[in-house]
Design an enzyme around this catalytic site. Structure first.
Site, short mmCIF file in Angstrom:
data_model
loop_
_atom_site.label_atom_id
_atom_site.label_comp_id
_atom_site.label_asym_id
_atom_site.label_seq_id
_atom_site.Cartn_x
_atom_site.Cartn_y
_atom_site.Cartn_z
N LYS A 9 0.85 -1.20 0.00
CA LYS A 9 0.00 0.00 0.00
C LYS A 9 0.88 1.24 0.00
CE LYS A 9 -0.09 2.13 3.50
NZ LYS A 9 -0.03 2.75 4.85
N ASP A 136 -5.57 0.23 8.42
CA ASP A 136 -5.30 0.13 6.99
C ASP A 136 -5.88 -1.14 6.36
OD1 ASP A 136 -3.93 2.49 6.84
OD2 ASP A 136 -1.93 1.58 6.87
O1 C5P Z 1 -4.90 0.75 13.52
P1 C5P Z 1 -3.49 0.30 13.70
O2 C5P Z 1 -3.33 -0.66 14.85
O3 C5P Z 1 -2.86 -0.23 12.45
O4 C5P Z 1 -2.65 1.60 14.06
C1 C5P Z 1 -1.35 1.54 14.58
C2 C5P Z 1 -1.05 2.81 15.36
O5 C5P Z 1 -0.98 3.90 14.47
C3 C5P Z 1 -2.12 3.18 16.35
O6 C5P Z 1 -1.88 2.56 17.60
C4 C5P Z 1 -1.98 4.68 16.45
O7 C5P Z 1 -0.91 5.00 17.31
C5 C5P Z 1 -1.55 5.06 15.05
N1 C5P Z 1 -2.68 5.52 14.21
C6 C5P Z 1 -3.25 6.75 14.47
N2 C5P Z 1 -4.27 7.21 13.70
C7 C5P Z 1 -4.72 6.48 12.66
C8 C5P Z 1 -4.14 5.23 12.35
C9 C5P Z 1 -3.11 4.77 13.15
O8 C5P Z 1 -2.86 7.44 15.43
N3 C5P Z 1 -5.70 6.97 11.89
#
Ligand code: C5P
Length: 273
Positions: A9, A136
């Site tokens: 991605k 994602d």
């Molecule tokens: O959703 P995911 O676990 O992949 O996200 C990893 C980290 O990235 C989250 O714990 C957060 O710290 C950050 N994040 C964020 N805002 C988003 C996506 C991810 O702060 N929209």
């Protein structure tokens, strides 16, 4: 055996608009995918087991490989026990690199398991599952160019740019997504530009570049070197870094640029799908 590609991605643009009370950030991003990626192979077995191979298979962190197992578990919770499965992950995408590798792998597992059950790939329940696994993962499940809002899970497909030659360059530094987001400056620099895809790409930004560059200053060097190549249309960082990408006018220009990068950097010549 069912095989699914887990394409890398890119965030062609990534605008961070606000911190949210739940610890996430409100985004407006332009997701795109390239031909290059990982591969997930699922087959029936006597015991459930995960096998890792490929150039980054041995470097996989527990949490990234967990995303594959997590996807399997979440799928079974919604659709019922899958029986024991051998899942093989061919890991070509660098780890913690801003290319959504773990998310793409999780989405590929959902696709493979859905295919075994004869579910439609656009089944809404798959997107709900994907959303629970990571921000994602819904975009990776959709697997096509789209604008993402919210945490990145509210998706609006957009046409264009397929076949554009892309060079991916990673200087070999792993950066933590959580840490990069935590260092975001807190100032909203404005929405994604309106208009056709080309305008969004050209006038867009990646607001995570400054915090990622503070953690890994080599990103500056990668971006400067990419931007200086003949035939380059745009050079930008993807996601939370450290991978940077450049879009090129031609395959020849892209391939010449690939040869000009530092030999110790990870470099892949590919194209947008
Ligand atoms: O959703 P995911 O676990 O992949 O996200 C990893 C980290 O990235 C989250 O714990 C957060 O710290 C950050 N994040 C964020 N805002 C988003 C996506 C991810 O702060 N929209």
């Amino acid at each position: 055996m069912i095989s699914e590609s887990a394409r890398a991605k890119l965030n062609l643009a990534l605008h961070v608009r606000a911190r949210r009370p739940d610890g996430y950030h409100e985004l407006e991003t332009l997701f795109a995918f390239v031909e290059f990626g990982d591969e997930v192979r699922v087959s029936e077995a006597e015991e459930t087991a995960l096998f890792l191979s490929g150039p980054f298979g041995s470097r996989l962190t527990l949490s990234e490989s967990n995303l594959v197992s997590h996807a399997h578990r979440e799928f079974a919770r919604t659709f019922g026990d899958t029986g024991p499965l051998r899942i093989e992950l061919v890991k070509n995408i660098p780890i913690a690199a801003g290319m959504g590798g773990g998310s793409a792998d999780a989405a590929a597992v959902l696709h493979a398991l859905a295919r075994r059950l004869g579910l439609a790939p656009d089944d809404a329940r798959l997107f709900e599952l994907a959303d629970r696994i990571g921000s994602d993962v819904p975009a990776c499940l959709l697997g096509r160019t789209a604008i993402g809002r919210g945490r990145g899970e509210q998706l609006e497909p957009i046409d264009g740019a397929a076949g554009t030659p892309v060079l991916l360059v990673n200087p070999g530094v792993e950066v933590s997504t959580r840490e990069v987001f935590a260092r975001w400056g807190g100032i909203d620099l404005g929405p994604l530009p309106e208009g056709p895809l080309e305008a969004i790409i050209r006038d867009g930004r990646n607001d995570l570049e400054p915090p990622a560059r503070a953690i890994a200053p080599v990103i500056d060097e990668v971006l400067a070197m990419l931007a200086a190549q003949p035939g380059v249309v745009l050079a930008r960082m993807s996601g939370s870094g450290a991978t940077c990408f450049a879009l090129f006018e031609s395959v020849e220009a892209r391939d010449a640029a690939a040869g000009a990068m530092r030999p110790e950097w990870w470099t892949v010549a590919t194209a947008l799908i």
